[in-house]
Motif scaffolding. Structure first.
Motif, PDB file in Angstrom:
ATOM      1  N   TYR A  91     -14.211   6.488  -1.876  1.00  0.00           N
ATOM      2  CA  TYR A  91     -13.290   5.362  -1.981  1.00  0.00           C
ATOM      3  C   TYR A  91     -12.991   4.972  -3.425  1.00  0.00           C
ATOM      4  O   TYR A  91     -12.111   4.158  -3.672  1.00  0.00           O
ATOM      5  CB  TYR A  91     -13.800   4.146  -1.193  1.00  0.00           C
ATOM      6  CG  TYR A  91     -15.176   3.665  -1.546  1.00  0.00           C
ATOM      7  CD1 TYR A  91     -15.389   2.842  -2.634  1.00  0.00           C
ATOM      8  CD2 TYR A  91     -16.272   4.025  -0.772  1.00  0.00           C
ATOM      9  CE1 TYR A  91     -16.648   2.403  -2.958  1.00  0.00           C
ATOM     10  CE2 TYR A  91     -17.546   3.595  -1.095  1.00  0.00           C
ATOM     11  CZ  TYR A  91     -17.727   2.772  -2.197  1.00  0.00           C
ATOM     12  OH  TYR A  91     -18.986   2.346  -2.514  1.00  0.00           O
ATOM     13  N   ASN A  96      -6.229  11.373  -3.323  1.00  0.00           N
ATOM     14  CA  ASN A  96      -5.978  11.089  -1.910  1.00  0.00           C
ATOM     15  C   ASN A  96      -5.842  12.391  -1.161  1.00  0.00           C
ATOM     16  O   ASN A  96      -5.570  13.430  -1.738  1.00  0.00           O
ATOM     17  CB  ASN A  96      -4.733  10.224  -1.730  1.00  0.00           C
ATOM     18  CG  ASN A  96      -5.018   8.770  -2.050  1.00  0.00           C
ATOM     19  OD1 ASN A  96      -4.373   8.176  -2.903  1.00  0.00           O
ATOM     20  ND2 ASN A  96      -6.020   8.208  -1.402  1.00  0.00           N
ATOM     21  N   ALA A 103      -5.350  12.355  10.879  1.00  0.00           N
ATOM     22  CA  ALA A 103      -6.256  11.195  10.909  1.00  0.00           C
ATOM     23  C   ALA A 103      -5.509   9.877  10.760  1.00  0.00           C
ATOM     24  O   ALA A 103      -5.944   8.985  10.038  1.00  0.00           O
ATOM     25  CB  ALA A 103      -7.341  11.330   9.832  1.00  0.00           C
ATOM     26  N   LEU A 104      -4.390   9.730  11.449  1.00  0.00           N
ATOM     27  CA  LEU A 104      -3.672   8.449  11.444  1.00  0.00           C
ATOM     28  C   LEU A 104      -4.480   7.458  12.268  1.00  0.00           C
ATOM     29  O   LEU A 104      -5.091   7.826  13.265  1.00  0.00           O
ATOM     30  CB  LEU A 104      -2.273   8.615  12.042  1.00  0.00           C
ATOM     31  CG  LEU A 104      -1.350   9.568  11.287  1.00  0.00           C
ATOM     32  CD1 LEU A 104      -0.021   9.684  12.006  1.00  0.00           C
ATOM     33  CD2 LEU A 104      -1.141   9.111   9.863  1.00  0.00           C
ATOM     34  N   PHE A 105      -4.472   6.184  11.846  1.00  0.00           N
ATOM     35  CA  PHE A 105      -5.213   5.170  12.588  1.00  0.00           C
ATOM     36  C   PHE A 105      -4.429   4.837  13.862  1.00  0.00           C
ATOM     37  O   PHE A 105      -3.326   4.294  13.781  1.00  0.00           O
ATOM     38  CB  PHE A 105      -5.414   3.931  11.725  1.00  0.00           C
ATOM     39  CG  PHE A 105      -6.053   4.237  10.390  1.00  0.00           C
ATOM     40  CD1 PHE A 105      -7.200   5.033  10.325  1.00  0.00           C
ATOM     41  CD2 PHE A 105      -5.518   3.770   9.215  1.00  0.00           C
ATOM     42  CE1 PHE A 105      -7.790   5.339   9.109  1.00  0.00           C
ATOM     43  CE2 PHE A 105      -6.102   4.072   7.990  1.00  0.00           C
ATOM     44  CZ  PHE A 105      -7.237   4.862   7.942  1.00  0.00           C
ATOM     45  N   PRO A 106      -4.995   5.150  15.043  1.00  0.00           N
ATOM     46  CA  PRO A 106      -4.197   5.055  16.271  1.00  0.00           C
ATOM     47  C   PRO A 106      -3.840   3.623  16.656  1.00  0.00           C
ATOM     48  O   PRO A 106      -2.873   3.412  17.375  1.00  0.00           O
ATOM     49  CB  PRO A 106      -5.099   5.693  17.329  1.00  0.00           C
ATOM     50  CG  PRO A 106      -6.474   5.622  16.771  1.00  0.00           C
ATOM     51  CD  PRO A 106      -6.337   5.674  15.289  1.00  0.00           C
ATOM     52  N   HIS A 107      -4.619   2.641  16.166  1.00  0.00           N
ATOM     53  CA  HIS A 107      -4.363   1.259  16.570  1.00  0.00           C
ATOM     54  C   HIS A 107      -3.418   0.560  15.609  1.00  0.00           C
ATOM     55  O   HIS A 107      -3.153  -0.624  15.774  1.00  0.00           O
ATOM     56  CB  HIS A 107      -5.683   0.502  16.680  1.00  0.00           C
ATOM     57  CG  HIS A 107      -6.479   0.503  15.403  1.00  0.00           C
ATOM     58  ND1 HIS A 107      -6.887   1.661  14.790  1.00  0.00           N
ATOM     59  CD2 HIS A 107      -6.931  -0.509  14.632  1.00  0.00           C
ATOM     60  CE1 HIS A 107      -7.568   1.361  13.700  1.00  0.00           C
ATOM     61  NE2 HIS A 107      -7.603   0.053  13.573  1.00  0.00           N
ATOM     62  N   MET A 108      -2.938   1.282  14.607  1.00  0.00           N
ATOM     63  CA  MET A 108      -2.057   0.648  13.635  1.00  0.00           C
ATOM     64  C   MET A 108      -0.670   1.272  13.711  1.00  0.00           C
ATOM     65  O   MET A 108      -0.525   2.452  14.027  1.00  0.00           O
ATOM     66  CB  MET A 108      -2.603   0.861  12.221  1.00  0.00           C
ATOM     67  CG  MET A 108      -3.926   0.179  11.956  1.00  0.00           C
ATOM     68  SD  MET A 108      -4.351   0.386  10.221  1.00  0.00           S
ATOM     69  CE  MET A 108      -6.048  -0.138  10.232  1.00  0.00           C
ATOM     70  N   PHE A 116      -2.257   0.704   4.442  1.00  0.00           N
ATOM     71  CA  PHE A 116      -3.726   0.589   4.396  1.00  0.00           C
ATOM     72  C   PHE A 116      -4.287   0.787   2.992  1.00  0.00           C
ATOM     73  O   PHE A 116      -5.104  -0.007   2.518  1.00  0.00           O
ATOM     74  CB  PHE A 116      -4.350   1.596   5.363  1.00  0.00           C
ATOM     75  CG  PHE A 116      -5.829   1.410   5.554  1.00  0.00           C
ATOM     76  CD1 PHE A 116      -6.310   0.536   6.509  1.00  0.00           C
ATOM     77  CD2 PHE A 116      -6.741   2.100   4.767  1.00  0.00           C
ATOM     78  CE1 PHE A 116      -7.669   0.352   6.681  1.00  0.00           C
ATOM     79  CE2 PHE A 116      -8.106   1.923   4.936  1.00  0.00           C
ATOM     80  CZ  PHE A 116      -8.567   1.045   5.886  1.00  0.00           C
ATOM     81  N   GLY A 117      -3.839   1.846   2.322  1.00  0.00           N
ATOM     82  CA  GLY A 117      -4.361   2.153   0.992  1.00  0.00           C
ATOM     83  C   GLY A 117      -4.081   1.040  -0.011  1.00  0.00           C
ATOM     84  O   GLY A 117      -4.934   0.701  -0.826  1.00  0.00           O
ATOM     85  N   GLU A 119      -3.583  -2.120   0.711  1.00  0.00           N
ATOM     86  CA  GLU A 119      -4.297  -3.349   1.049  1.00  0.00           C
ATOM     87  C   GLU A 119      -5.717  -3.345   0.485  1.00  0.00           C
ATOM     88  O   GLU A 119      -6.304  -4.402   0.255  1.00  0.00           O
ATOM     89  CB  GLU A 119      -4.317  -3.548   2.570  1.00  0.00           C
ATOM     90  CG  GLU A 119      -3.116  -4.358   3.012  1.00  0.00           C
ATOM     91  CD  GLU A 119      -2.729  -4.106   4.448  1.00  0.00           C
ATOM     92  OE1 GLU A 119      -3.547  -3.533   5.190  1.00  0.00           O
ATOM     93  OE2 GLU A 119      -1.608  -4.483   4.811  1.00  0.00           O
ATOM     94  N   GLN A 120      -6.275  -2.150   0.276  1.00  0.00           N
ATOM     95  CA  GLN A 120      -7.610  -2.087  -0.316  1.00  0.00           C
ATOM     96  C   GLN A 120      -7.571  -2.509  -1.780  1.00  0.00           C
ATOM     97  O   GLN A 120      -8.596  -2.789  -2.370  1.00  0.00           O
ATOM     98  CB  GLN A 120      -8.191  -0.678  -0.199  1.00  0.00           C
ATOM     99  CG  GLN A 120      -8.132  -0.077   1.198  1.00  0.00           C
ATOM    100  CD  GLN A 120      -8.640  -1.013   2.271  1.00  0.00           C
ATOM    101  OE1 GLN A 120      -9.690  -1.627   2.122  1.00  0.00           O
ATOM    102  NE2 GLN A 120      -7.901  -1.142   3.373  1.00  0.00           N
ATOM    103  N   ARG A 164       1.192   8.061   3.725  1.00  0.00           N
ATOM    104  CA  ARG A 164      -0.038   7.299   3.565  1.00  0.00           C
ATOM    105  C   ARG A 164      -0.871   7.840   2.401  1.00  0.00           C
ATOM    106  O   ARG A 164      -1.509   7.085   1.675  1.00  0.00           O
ATOM    107  CB  ARG A 164      -0.849   7.348   4.867  1.00  0.00           C
ATOM    108  CG  ARG A 164      -1.992   6.380   4.886  1.00  0.00           C
ATOM    109  CD  ARG A 164      -2.785   6.456   6.165  1.00  0.00           C
ATOM    110  NE  ARG A 164      -3.483   7.721   6.279  1.00  0.00           N
ATOM    111  CZ  ARG A 164      -4.322   8.016   7.264  1.00  0.00           C
ATOM    112  NH1 ARG A 164      -4.527   7.139   8.236  1.00  0.00           N
ATOM    113  NH2 ARG A 164      -4.926   9.167   7.307  1.00  0.00           N
ATOM    114  N   ALA A 165      -0.850   9.185   2.260  1.00  0.00           N
ATOM    115  CA  ALA A 165      -1.641   9.789   1.188  1.00  0.00           C
ATOM    116  C   ALA A 165      -1.000   9.588  -0.181  1.00  0.00           C
ATOM    117  O   ALA A 165      -1.684   9.625  -1.192  1.00  0.00           O
ATOM    118  CB  ALA A 165      -1.840  11.276   1.473  1.00  0.00           C
ATOM    119  N   LYS A 168      -0.651   5.366  -2.774  1.00  0.00           N
ATOM    120  CA  LYS A 168      -1.414   4.831  -3.901  1.00  0.00           C
ATOM    121  C   LYS A 168      -1.058   5.528  -5.208  1.00  0.00           C
ATOM    122  O   LYS A 168      -1.728   5.334  -6.201  1.00  0.00           O
ATOM    123  CB  LYS A 168      -2.912   4.956  -3.621  1.00  0.00           C
ATOM    124  CG  LYS A 168      -3.359   4.079  -2.460  1.00  0.00           C
ATOM    125  CD  LYS A 168      -4.846   4.122  -2.273  1.00  0.00           C
ATOM    126  CE  LYS A 168      -5.530   3.143  -3.208  1.00  0.00           C
ATOM    127  NZ  LYS A 168      -6.978   3.068  -2.920  1.00  0.00           N
TER     128      LYS A 168
END
Lengths: 379, 326
Positions: A91, A96, A103-108, A116-117, A119-120, A164-165, A168
């Motif tokens: 992390y 990236n 590996a996509l977040f299924p609930h988002m 996501f990246g 927001e961190q 997503r990758a 950032k």
């Protein structure tokens, strides 16, 4: 390597050779007794697309996972931008990764996945939204913000993973079989999209793939891996035209390989006696590898001519019978049985729509090639 | 054998068999949807006989009046001989009684409170356990799961009685604490709320762990790698990825603990104090001690209605979850 005559590298993609971005020094990774990566040393330049190419289980994904920080090297060092990464958790790395399974977040939703990246990093909501919007426009997914990953097609998911990758703005992007899950047509189109994107954003790409065509299209340089080791590094044309070993010659494209005995070894030419073609192969360039009595001659199928008349040369030809013809549209593949009994593969481009006098099954033919075409390999 | 059949006059059925082969029942069944109906029908009949029918009987009794008779309640439908009519007397007094006498509201809210707190503790204890099992090696996983299921091999009643032995004034816990010298006087552990919570959490913990484990075990671990790769530290990755994805497991486990815990009868009877009753105890007292079947029935119906709500919610949640997965 690149000083050899061959195909020029893509102009926009010319890596800056002065600026090494990733340095892998004698890295070994063992899982129990199994050596997944064996003493690999490698430099990757800023702004290039470097492909790690190899069959399954050759260690290419393990090497990539060590760069991302998911595995720790058993031995050796990994430096990114001059910094030793040994104690840097995933992390905190300036890297990236685009995963093979995405590996996509299924609930988002698409938007949340891409954000996501950012927001961190505790950026403000407006900035996050703006950058996500821009990135989704780049990958042409602007209309799919609110969709969940399972509502997208394979190609769309691939683009979400890429967005997503990249969100950032990493200096180094690791791509694990980025096009593996796409069908052939989509894959071809996406290859060029990836290259365009890479040139636009100036990111260094390290791509892992088992697909040599993909590696050839994408890469500025290819590292061919076999059983945990890097067996050759070079531009796509280097690797194809000047393979350094039997494995590489065989792995990249198709090749005719004849065993022979070195009978003349001069700096400017070589002669090899090949029982497989009942004759002598004359090569008009010297060979760099240490001369051993037993060598292999590799000739690409498209570099062989096929004729009915006997060529007026004393070397670099062979007589045989056409056993099989495969019509592939753009080219035809001929399988010729040489008088010695070995099978030789020849491809001819189908430049004319219907050639009147095409060579047919069971014809006796003569195969010949230019003295610059064969590659002599010691191992 | 075949010769005796073919000898003389040919059996017409045999001719058909020779010509077309054995009859294809599967085709017939497929065409008439028999298989599907059969598969749905068996549990349907089962539920009809052993759930819907008893429920209707209880519902009927709940509208009735107590009578010193056998059975101890007034019939709902009566044939009035003079008017030659069927007279139905619906009596809502039982339900009104539940609302007026504060015993029922009190015990019910107490039951919900005990069940809710027990569920929370089951979740807090069960989640880390389920997580640890799901992340352990496959060989260890089956060992841990075996250990979770092992208590079921002993009778439930026996296990609750064992807690009496542990918690009572001269029980093992008090003896041990006094032996070590931590306390001088034995603690009052048995017949307290504390004992009820211990009993319920202990007994229902596996029902929390198993659905949670089933959920957590399916998680794709590359999602956590992706989260780490994007800059999320392990705790953040857990909170943003693992926890939201395990909500179906949390809901399933919580309902499996909460619903039976509300109506729990044995544990509060054996471990709880006699002046803090739970609704299951009240129901059984009405039925067996007071022989007031109508009030007992209305209590049962009231619990059912108040518990049906979460079940329906759960069903809807699950359906949405199923629709979400491809």
């Amino acid at each position: 390597m690149s000083d050899q005559p061959g195909v020029a590298t893509r102009p926009g993609q010319a890596a800056d050779p002065a600026r090494e971005y990733v340095r892998i020094e004698g890295v070994t990774k063992k899982f129990g007794d199994f050596v997944a990566v064996d003493n690999v040393s490698l430099s990757i330049m800023k702004g290039e697309i470097f492909c790690l190419l190899g069959g399954s289980g050759c260690g290419k994904t393990t090497l990539l996972r060590m760069l991302a920080g998911f595995e720790r090297p058993t031995q050796g060092r990994i430096l990114i931008d001059g910094q030793d990464m040994a104690d840097t958790p995933p992390y905190a790395r300036p890297v990236n990764m685009m995963f093979q399974s995405y590996a996509l977040f299924p609930h988002m939703s698409v938007e949340q996945n891409v954000a996501f990246g950012l927001e961190q990093e505790r950026l403000s909501g407006t900035e996050v939204r703006q950058r996500v919007g821009e990135m989704l426009d780049i990958v042409q997914l602007g209309d799919f913000l609110k969709r969940k990953p399972h509502q997208l097609s394979g190609g769309q998911r691939q683009r979400v993973a890429l967005a997503r990758a990249l969100i950032k703005r990493p200096k180094l992007l690791l791509l694990d079989e980025p096009l593996g899950a796409l069908d052939k047509k989509l894959r071809e189109r996406t290859q060029f999209e990836l290259i365009n994107l890479q040139e636009r954003l100036g990111v260094t790409f390290i791509v892992v793939t088992h697909d040599q065509e993909e590696a050839m299209t994408l890469a500025s340089r290819i590292g061919v891996m076999d059983r945990g080791e890097i067996v050759q590094i070079g531009t796509p044309s280097d690797i194809y035209e000047y393979p350094s070993s039997k494995f590489v010659a065989d792995f990249i494209g198709s090749v005719n390989m004849f065993e022979g005995k070195l009978i003349e070894d001069e700096p400017d030419h070589v002669r090899v006696d090949c029982p497989d073609i009942s004759g002598v192969v004359y090569v008009n360039h010297g060979i760099s590898s240490a001369p051993t009595a037993k060598v292999w001659v590799a000739i690409r199928p498209e570099k062989i001519d096929i004729e009915r008349e006997m060529p007026s040369v004393s070397e670099n030809f062979c007589r045989g019978t056409v056993k099989e013809i495969a019509y592939m549209g753009d080219k035809s593949v001929f399988l010729v049985k040489a008088d010695s009994g070995s099978m030789i593969r020849v491809t001819l481009p189908n430049t004319e729509r219907h050639a009147e006098d095409r060579i047919s099954w069971d014809e006796t033919v003569y195969l010949s090639w230019h003295a610059s075409s064969p590659v002599v390999l010691a191992q | 054998m075949a010769n005796s059949l073919t000898a003389g006059r040919l059996n017409p059925l045999y001719v058909l068999l020779l010509r077309y082969g054995p009859p294809r029942w599967s085709n017939y069944i497929r065409e008439h949807w028999l298989g599907q109906r059969l598969v749905i029908g068996i549990p349907f009949v089962w539920l009809l006989l052993f759930f819907v029918a008893p429920f209707l009987i209880v519902l009927k009794i709940s509208f009735s009046e107590v009578q010193l008779a056998m059975p101890p309640y007034a019939p709902l439908f009566e044939w009035a001989a003079e008017t030659k009519r069927l007279v139905a007397t619906f009596n809502l007094d039982n339900y009104l009684f539940l609302l007026t006498d504060d015993l029922y509201v009190r015990t019910f809210s107490y039951s919900v409170k005990v069940a809710a707190i027990s569920t929370l503790f089951c979740l807090l204890i069960g989640y880390p356990m389920a997580y640890a099992i799901a992340r352990s090696s496959p060989t260890m996983r089956s060992v841990w799961l075996m250990l979770i299921i092992l208590p079921f091999w002993t009778s439930f009643l026996l296990r609750v009685y064992a807690w009496v032995g542990l918690l009572k004034t001269d029980g093992l816990i008090n003896q041990a604490l006094m032996g070590v010298g931590l306390i001088n006087e034995p603690l009052t552990l048995l017949y307290t709320d504390f004992a009820v919570y211990i009993g319920i959490v202990y007994s229902y913990l596996p029902f929390m762990i198993l659905p949670l484990y089933a959920n957590l075990e399916k998680h794709d671990l590359t999602l956590l790698e992706a989260a780490a790769d994007l800059g999320a530290k392990p705790i953040k990755a857990f909170l943003t990825i693992t926890l939201p994805l395990s909500i179906p497991g949390i809901v399933a486990g919580s309902l499996l603990v909460f619903i039976p815990a509300v109506g729990e009868y044995v544990i509060p009877s054996l471990l709880g104090s006699s002046d803090q009753l739970m609704i299951g105890r009240v129901l059984s007292d009405e039925f067996f001690s007071n022989r007031d079947w109508p009030v007992a029935s209305s209590v049962a119906i009231a619990i059912l209605l108040l518990l049906v709500l979460p079940i329906v919610l759960f069903q809807r949640f699950q359906n949405r979850e199923l629709a979400g997965q491809k």
